[in-house]
Every structure is written in structure tokens, then in C-alpha cells.
Enzyme design. Sequence first.
Site, PDB file in Angstrom:
ATOM      1  N   ASP A  29      33.374 -77.072  53.951  1.00  0.00           N
ATOM      2  CA  ASP A  29      32.502 -76.497  52.923  1.00  0.00           C
ATOM      3  C   ASP A  29      31.218 -75.989  53.582  1.00  0.00           C
ATOM      4  O   ASP A  29      30.690 -76.608  54.511  1.00  0.00           O
ATOM      5  CB  ASP A  29      32.171 -77.590  51.899  1.00  0.00           C
ATOM      6  CG  ASP A  29      31.372 -77.053  50.731  1.00  0.00           C
ATOM      7  OD1 ASP A  29      31.970 -76.807  49.676  1.00  0.00           O
ATOM      8  OD2 ASP A  29      30.141 -76.877  50.878  1.00  0.00           O
ATOM      9  N   HIS A  61      32.037 -77.677  44.106  1.00  0.00           N
ATOM     10  CA  HIS A  61      32.503 -77.562  45.489  1.00  0.00           C
ATOM     11  C   HIS A  61      33.891 -78.182  45.656  1.00  0.00           C
ATOM     12  O   HIS A  61      34.708 -77.687  46.432  1.00  0.00           O
ATOM     13  CB  HIS A  61      31.495 -78.221  46.453  1.00  0.00           C
ATOM     14  CG  HIS A  61      30.237 -77.418  46.569  1.00  0.00           C
ATOM     15  ND1 HIS A  61      29.974 -76.593  47.647  1.00  0.00           N
ATOM     16  CD2 HIS A  61      29.201 -77.246  45.719  1.00  0.00           C
ATOM     17  CE1 HIS A  61      28.819 -75.981  47.454  1.00  0.00           C
ATOM     18  NE2 HIS A  61      28.322 -76.363  46.289  1.00  0.00           N
TER      19      HIS A  61
END
Length: 453
Positions: free
Chosen positions: A115, A21
Site C-alpha cells: 500500500d 485501503h
Amino acid sequence: MSSGDTKLSHVVLIPSSGMGHLNPIVRLGKALSDRGISISLLIVRPTITAAESSLLSSLPSSLLIDFPLAPFDPSLFPESSDPVTLRWEAIRRSAHLLPSLISTLSPPVSSLIIDITIASTFLPVAVAANIPCFVYFVSFASMLALCSVSPFIPHPISTDVNIAGGVLKIPYSSIMSPLRDPNHLFTTQFIENGRALTLANGVIVNTFLALEPELLAAFNAGEVVPGFPPVIALGPLPLEIKQPSSHSPALRWLDEQPEKSVIYVNFGSVAVLSMEQIRELGAGLEMSGCRFFWVVKTAKVDREEKAVDIDDLLGEGYVNRVKERGLVVRGWVEQDVVLVHRAVAGILCHTGANSVMEAVVAGLKMLAWPRGADNRVVAALVPRSGLGIWPENWPWEAEERVVAAEEIAVKVREFMADEKLAETAAKLGAAATAAVQEGGTSDQSWRYLITKL
Ligand code: UDP
């Protein structure tokens, strides 16, 4: 990346946790900065893995803003022992701390990019504070489709999932096991994040139109979820290739190998094979007779890796026997540098979304061995796009079957000899390059995003 005080827009990017991520959001930040946007990264320290910590320390400290976490008790989630998922939850539960933090930033914050794993709590906070907020969905559009329909399908998922009237069918066998359990923390997060997406100003995906054409069209026609925000397919993000001033011993080994002769084997930052499977893979690579560069992980979190000797793992004399043709590496390698090395011909990997896109950019063929998470949903793209092959009977997650050395050896040999695959993968790489060139589909998406930011 520079903080560039004279730039007009100031975008704050909020990653969650895990290299899969952090790496892509850093790449996105760099690409924004290259386009004249001033950026900051809101980060939580200490990071879960050493790899994240090392990536953050390579960035200018002026870009990094520490985000404090609210008190969090992981024992509330006894079914989730995964430190990364627990960190996502800790960040999700700290969203209320965002407004006071960003109100102190200068220049004032114009937009947020968050995110996906923390979307459900941050999007409402952004909406209440009247700050445009984009979500970075860190996988392909096919996984985004599963996430965005997840609030509207019955749970536990017990059948194949049909999306947009059959534009995409995700077989039940590709649904990761936590998602089959409605009480699992991951499932709660996934459904809540999926539901919140309609609050976003747009969803950014590191893919390109030619890779997932029907699905991207269906998304933007409102056929996946009515009223869904624009899906902005702006990939591939450029790789951050830091050409090392002097090559590490591992890269020096690659330097000595013939052109396009090596299979690179890496299962990403979190997937771990069982010891038995590691031994079979080692024997299979040796038996294949092919040249190989293999990165071995034995722990999910790199800080917990034990300094086990490779011969203790793979059997006495292994390293010496294979040394002319094979290299086994423990720890982190700069994958982007390896993938574009002239000696590398193909990659065997777990089809982590980042690794797949990196292979596409490098024009490298892929032997897919999905291991968990979104890996099987992503793996479906591998044969469909011409990137590579996926032996679908190879096990994943906690399935007990171990693929025997002989079977691996045959598949690796076939894969490495397949010239046609090398050609189709190279073609896909060229299509990816064309997408980001001036006037390409991803270039148009970039122009749209920059206007919105
Ligand atoms: N990576 C790397 N070196 C390694 C292992 C991984 O540079 O030894 C990078 C890889 O290039 C990718 C990311 O870490 O950018 C892993 O993300 P991916 O989505 O492929 O898999 P995940 O680790 O999230 O399962």
C-alpha cells in the site's frame, strides 16, 4: 480467493489500515488470484475498525499472515490524533521485520505489492532483499501526481499545484489541511512515500485510461517525475458483490422501492459530519421529496459509535414521517450490493476514491460532497468525466459553514431529476467495462502486470 498451491508466482500483498485501503487491496488480491497468481495478505491485528476485522474474517485464513509490529509510541505525534494515520506509522516503522517473516513462506515470495501509505520504508527493504515490489496507490492518478511531485515542491504548500506543465492543476483549496502543515505526520509520510516511489517496479492504480488520459500519458512519458516507474492503470477492479442469501431489513426496504428512484447517501468509512450538518442533511433529504437510503455515521472509528436513537439525532418523529420514502441506517452496509440495486438511481458521497470507482462501475450518477483527505482532488474528476456534479461551495473538513436543509433539498431534487447525467454516468460505466474487456486498455495493463509478477 484460494491459496492455490500449484500456482507459479506467489505475491504477498501488504495493506496498511482503514477500510478504504483494505477493501481495494483485497479486491486486487482476488483479481490476481483469478488470474492464476498465488497470493497472501500480510496483516496487522487487531485492526483499528470492526469493519476491517469483519472483512478479514470473511477471507480464507490460509491467506492471512500476521505481521508483528515493532514497539511504537503514538505520543511522539501529538498533532495526529487519527488512529489510522498512527497505525500507518507503526507499520512503516516495522518494515525491517519483513525479510525474516517472508523468508519462511512457501512457495517462496516472487513479488510484493504494498500500500502507498507504507511505501517509504518497505520499498528500500524490498530492494535490499532483491524482491520486485509494486506499490498499490489507493486513489486516482491525480492524487498520485500530487504525491509524486510532493518531494519537489515547496512546503508548506501555499499555492495551486501545477503538474506536468499544466496537464493537471490542483487548486490550493483542494489541498487537505494536514498537507498544508509541513510538521504534520501525514505530510512527512506523504512526502517520504512520494520520494520512494521511484524505487518501485510499478505503481498500480485503480483507474482507466479513458478517465485520466492526459495525466496517465504524462506519467508514462516521464513528464510528471522523470524516471518514474510505469503507472499501471488496471481499473476498474471488479466489485466483490456477495449477493446475500436473504436480504437484510435495509435491503428489503430497497427491494420495495420503484426502479431507479432512490438516492443512496454515504460518506464512507471515516468521514463524519457535524451533528448540526447531520440534522440539516436529514431535513434536506426529507424536504427534497426524493426517496433516499442514508447511512449515518457519528464516529470516525466504528467501534466508538454510540447506540444513539435515530430520532434523537434527527428529531422526534423523523423516522416515522419519512418511512414511506426514506430509510436511515446506522452502521455498515454492503455498499457494492446497494450500488447495483435496481432501485438506486444515484449516490451522494464524499468522493472517497473507492466509492467513486464503485459508482463508475455501477454506472450511477454522483452528487459529490468531498469531506477531507484526497476527496477534493478526486471530486474534480466527477464533473470532468460526466459522472456527476460537485457543488464546489459546499464546505469540507473543519470549515464552519453548514449547508442548510433548503440548499441540500434543491440540489438533491435537481440531481435526481437530471436524466442527462444518468446517461453520461451510464456511458462512463460502459467505458469502464470496455477498459477491462479483452484488448481494452486495462486488460493490457493486467497482461503487463502479470508478466512482471
Ligand atoms: N463501505 C461500505 N459500506 C459502508 C461504508 C463504506 O461498503 O457503509 C466501503 C465502500 O464501498 C468503499 C470503502 O468502504 O469500498 C470506503 O472507501 P472510500 O475510498 O470510498 O472512502 P474512505 O472510507 O476511505 O474515506
